[in-house]
Design an enzyme around this catalytic site. Structure first.
Site, PDB file in Angstrom:
ATOM      1  N   GLU A  81       0.997  -1.341   0.049  1.00 42.81           N
ATOM      2  CA  GLU A  81       0.118   0.131  -0.117  1.00 42.81           C
ATOM      3  C   GLU A  81       0.777   1.378   0.142  1.00 42.81           C
ATOM      4  O   GLU A  81       1.735   1.622   0.978  1.00 42.81           O
ATOM      5  CB  GLU A  81      -0.963   0.085   1.249  1.00 42.81           C
ATOM      6  N   CYS A 109      -1.239   9.316   2.841  1.00 42.66           N
ATOM      7  CA  CYS A 109      -1.181   8.822   1.429  1.00 42.66           C
ATOM      8  C   CYS A 109      -2.486   9.041   0.641  1.00 42.66           C
ATOM      9  O   CYS A 109      -2.336   9.289  -0.564  1.00 42.66           O
ATOM     10  CB  CYS A 109      -1.016   7.037   1.443  1.00 42.66           C
TER      11      CYS A 109
END
Length: 497
Positions: A256, A291
């Site tokens: 991720e 993110c």
């Protein structure tokens, strides 16, 4: 949430391996990003031998843990979580100091861990769900297709939301029947280590372990043939290194990674206070260090001035300061290097001729001088080739780019190395589905964006260089399982007569 937690005593954390705490001769000194020279605490620095011991402990615990029914594993995991909230105020204060973000966000970090953990346990009934393929012409077998755990897994989390991010994968891995080793971030390991150890102490020895230390001494967590999978959240560069290391033993990976999320504001978008508050939070939460924050805004030219005014008004009220100070709304960046990088993006945009608006006042307290504080900025109508547009800023700056047509906006949004998340802002549901369906990314919001608006039941992960694999939901459980088929030969019918 209490604001009275004592933060004056440096925190010390050890390793937790095979059901026991372990001290180390070497330690990591954890710096306060807001107060230069202040040490928040010290974390144990594992040696390669310590790491090997953690792998061995997890391997030894695996057969017994995997043999339990998912419901039994869930029951033990639920019991292990009891009391997690009792230390939340203290955990939040520690995390705020080692990370830099404001106390409320640090407190929510731990809360999200609890929520995600409990949501994962609700999936216990689906863990072993199998299907049966009946015999067919020319295929005289009845085949059961089911799942089995992988073995020992490593979970590696970043500094920005380490506790919450951990729970996007750790409970799913354990519920599936794996044993785990957690590696907290080396620059902010203290609060995460505390949380993991309190849970690990209530599980069978070796089922859950935590090791902290220098990355150079941790390679076996990925390269060891006894590691079945590594789950990594972090930068694209870090993900590439993990993938390269994993190739040595064909260790599986879930990655991720970073994002460069585009928020597409269409001509009919509702830009009232509610929606502008959502967009502001989506950009500037955790000082931009998430993110899945919005990192590029594409706005219909007819709404440009309105959007800039709305975000400017909110930035004018921002209070830049120490994360534990009451009233602070934006803390420091985590590292001096990241501060320098983001400041460089802003200066490059200004030098190119783009309009740059900076907001807020840097703190003037003597103990905060030289901290990683940066004034937030809007970069209006920049050249799309500028780094502030093409790279992940991971800081309090956002480029705002006008467009004229829907096709133009979608093309610009997709013209990126990244494909983590995106959002569409429109008053029309059909338009939202049409445009959202054209965005090349793993998760799309409508009239919203950001980590606090994530459906924690849904699979999450990126496309392109934003990663591979999915976390959360039953998909997150399946990511820690192998598929297995068992075929039973159908008995032949007895011969006639």
């Amino acid at each position: 949430m209490s604001n009275t937690t004592d933060t004056s005593t440096p925190v010390t954390t050890g390793l937790f391996i095979g059901g026991s705490g372990r001290e180390t001769a070497a330690t990591l000194e954890i710096a306060d990003p807001g107060k230069p020279g202040v040490v928040v605490g010290r974390a144990a620095a594992a040696s390669p031998a310590d790491v090997d011991d953690a792998i061995a402990a997890a391997k030894a615990a695996y057969p017994g843990w995997a043999a339990l029914a998912p419901q039994e594993r869930a029951a033990q995991m639920r019991a292990a979580l009891e009391g997690i909230a009792e230390s939340r105020d203290e955990d939040a204060a520690i995390l705020s100091q080692e990370n830099g973000k404001i106390r409320l966000e640090a407190w929510v970090d731990s809360l999200v861990f609890e929520i995600r953990w409990n949501l994962a346990l609700e999936l216990a009934g689906e863990v072993d769900a199998a299907k049966v393929l009946a015999p067919a012409p020319g295929i005289p077998v009845s085949t059961s297709v089911g799942f089995q755990p992988l073995g020992v897994v490593t979970v590696i989390v970043p500094f920005n939301w380490p506790i919450a991010i951990l729970a996007a994968s750790l409970p799913h891995a354990l519920l599936a029947g794996n044993t785990a080793i957690v590696k907290p971030p080396p620059t902010a390991p203290l609060a995460t280590t505390r949380v993991v150890q309190r849970i690990a102490e209530k599980l069978p020895p070796g089922v859950l372990n935590v090791v902290t230390g220098k990355d150079a001494d941790m390679a076996a967590l990925i390269t060891s043939p006894d590691i079945a999978k590594a789950c990594f959240t972090g930068s694209v560069g870090g993900g590439k290194r993990i993938m390269e290391m994993a190739a040595q033993s064909l260790t599986r990976v879930t990655l991720e990674l970073g994002g460069n999320d585009a928020a597409v504001i269409l001509a009919d978008a509702v830009l009232d206070d509610t929606h502008l508050d959502r967009l502001y939070a989506a950009v500037f939460d955790t000082t931009g260090q998430i993110c899945m924050n919005a990192k590029r805004i594409y706005v219909h030219r007819s709404r440009l001035d309105e959007l800039v005014a709305g975000l400017s008004g909110r930035l004018e009220r921002a209070v830049i300061g120490y994360g534990l100070d009451e009233g602070t709304t934006m803390g420091p960046l985590h590292s001096p290097a990241q501060k320098e990088f983001v400041a460089g993006l802003i200066e490059e945009a200004r030098s190119s001729g783009a309009e740059v608006r900076e907001f807020g006042t840097l703190p003037d307290a003597p103990e905060l001088q030289g901290g990683n504080f940066l004034r937030p900025a809007l970069v209006i109508d920049p050249d799309p080739a500028l780094r502030v547009v093409t790279e992940e800023q991971f800081g309090p700056v956002i480029p705002i780019l006008p467009f004229d047509t829907e096709d133009e906006a979608v093309e610009a949004a997709n013209a990126s190395w990244a494909g983590l998340c995106g959002s569409v802002w429109t008053a029309d549901a059909d338009t939202a589905n049409r445009v959202g369906g054209r965005l090349v990314c793993g998760y799309v919001w409508v009239n919203d964006h950001g980590a606090t608006r994530l459906d924690l039941r849904a699979p999450f992960g990126g496309m392109k260089q934003s990663g591979m694999g999915r976390e959360q939901g039953i998909e997150g459980v399946r990511a820690f399982q192998d598929t297995r088929a068992i075929a039973h030969l159908e008995p032949e019918a007895p011969a006639a007569g």
